[in-house]
Scaffold this active site. Structure first.
Site, PDB file in Angstrom:
ATOM      1  CG  ASP A 116       2.856  -0.240  -4.852  1.00 34.90           C
ATOM      2  OD1 ASP A 116       3.589   0.177  -5.755  1.00 34.90           O
ATOM      3  OD2 ASP A 116       1.714  -0.675  -5.058  1.00 34.90           O
TER       4      ASP A 116
ATOM      5  CG  ASN B  44      -7.367  -7.463  -5.652  1.00 38.13           C
ATOM      6  OD1 ASN B  44      -7.079  -6.345  -6.082  1.00 38.13           O
ATOM      7  ND2 ASN B  44      -6.585  -8.117  -4.817  1.00 38.13           N
TER       8      ASN B  44
ATOM      9  CG  HIS C 113      -4.661  -4.088  -5.682  1.00 44.92           C
ATOM     10  ND1 HIS C 113      -3.922  -5.249  -5.642  1.00 44.92           N
ATOM     11  CD2 HIS C 113      -4.278  -3.462  -6.828  1.00 44.92           C
ATOM     12  CE1 HIS C 113      -3.125  -5.307  -6.685  1.00 44.92           C
ATOM     13  NE2 HIS C 113      -3.324  -4.237  -7.428  1.00 44.92           N
TER      14      HIS C 113
ATOM     15  CD  GLU D 258      -3.822  -7.274  -2.520  1.00 47.11           C
ATOM     16  OE1 GLU D 258      -4.623  -6.726  -3.307  1.00 47.11           O
ATOM     17  OE2 GLU D 258      -2.957  -8.087  -2.914  1.00 47.11           O
TER      18      GLU D 258
HETATM   19  P1  PGA Z   1      -1.215  -3.374 -13.921  1.00 48.90           P
HETATM   20  O1  PGA Z   1      -1.324  -3.259 -12.339  1.00 48.90           O
HETATM   21  O2  PGA Z   1      -1.076  -1.979 -14.440  1.00 48.90           O
HETATM   22  O3  PGA Z   1       0.033  -4.189 -14.159  1.00 48.90           O
HETATM   23  O4  PGA Z   1      -2.448  -4.036 -14.387  1.00 48.90           O
HETATM   24  C1  PGA Z   1      -2.201  -2.333 -11.774  1.00 48.90           C
HETATM   25  C2  PGA Z   1      -2.383  -2.604 -10.313  1.00 48.90           C
HETATM   26  O5  PGA Z   1      -2.301  -3.774  -9.894  1.00 48.90           O
HETATM   27  O6  PGA Z   1      -2.617  -1.640  -9.561  1.00 48.90           O
END
Ligand code: PGA
Length: 234
Positions: free
Chosen positions: A62, A128, A130, A135
């Site tokens: 992304d 959440n 994702h 999302e």
């Molecule tokens: P993080 O993000 O490694 O900064 O916790 C992971 C994600 O949101 O997929």
């Protein structure tokens, strides 16, 4: 989905590096890569090895909309800083956060993914549920698309920006289907903040309310975590 639990982050990241090296030794050429705090120690460890990706290709999950590749919070910048400057690939791709036409950009990126099917996909997980920036509620049939980020995602990522107002509201992300096409998937769930979502992932049925549950239908997913099972906690 196979889950391996580790008593230290050090052991977890050592294992993750070994899995990536094994995939590469077994012929993986196309790697789907991820960003976020979870991946920083992994990339730091990879940079200390003699692994050579110079004949491989990388495709990031992304990118924020509106940030140019030189912006310090863009994922293009992150990837160069944490991995690609030290371990260059033959070619590395991300969605273009400054693309003029989202439909053209998402079609371009999805086209690349279909042209170069992923041998290996690395994933983090959001609080959440994702994966990528898919999302809750995203269709499991989704391809690369433009998303509006949930407020909770923007809050979770605000720590990388000077204020939440600077966190972009939209992003391009590989879709769930784009991710599921990868031959092999490695998901890292690291740190207490991921405890609840990991339990939800393991306890939930296959539901678009928890995007990561799509992985339960994939034949080759490994989950590494430093979190212990609820009943094993003191
Ligand atoms: P993080 O993000 O490694 O900064 O916790 C992971 C994600 O949101 O997929």
């Amino acid at each position: 989905m196979r889950i391996e639990r580790f008593s230290s982050k050090e052991e977890l990241y050592t294992r993750a590096v070994a899995i990536i090296m094994e995939a590469k030794n077994n012929g993986a050429i196309t790697f789907g890569l991820a960003t976020g705090g979870t991946m920083e120690p992994l990339y730091a460890k990879i940079c200390k090895t003699d692994i050579d990706f110079s004949h491989c290709m990388s495709f990031n999950l992304d990118e924020y909309v509106g940030l140019e590749a030189t912006h310090k919070q863009s994922y293009a910048y992150y990837m160069n800083k944490h991995l690609l400057n030290q371990k260059p690939f033959l070619a590395s791709y991300l969605p273009d956060g400054l693309a003029v036409d989202p439909l053209v950009e998402t079609a371009r990126y999805e086209g690349l993914l279909q042209q170069y099917p992923l041998d290996f996909q690395l994933l983090g997980i959001g609080q959440n549920g994702h994966i990528g920036f898919n999302e809750p509620g995203t269709s499991f049939a989704s391809l690369t698309h433009l998303v509006t980020l949930e407020e909770s995602t923007r809050q979770a990522n605000a720590r990388f920006f000077s204020s939440i107002d600077e966190v972009p509201t939209q992003a391009y992300t590989m879709g769930i289907q784009s991710i599921m096409r990868a031959k092999c998937i490695l998901l890292l769930a690291v740190g207490e903040a991921k405890c609840e979502v990991l339990e939800r992932l393991l306890a939930s049925d296959y539901t678009e309310d928890v995007p990561a549950t799509a992985l339960s239908k994939h034949p080759n997913v490994m989950v590494l975590t430093d979190l212990q099972e609820e009943e094993n906690k003191l």
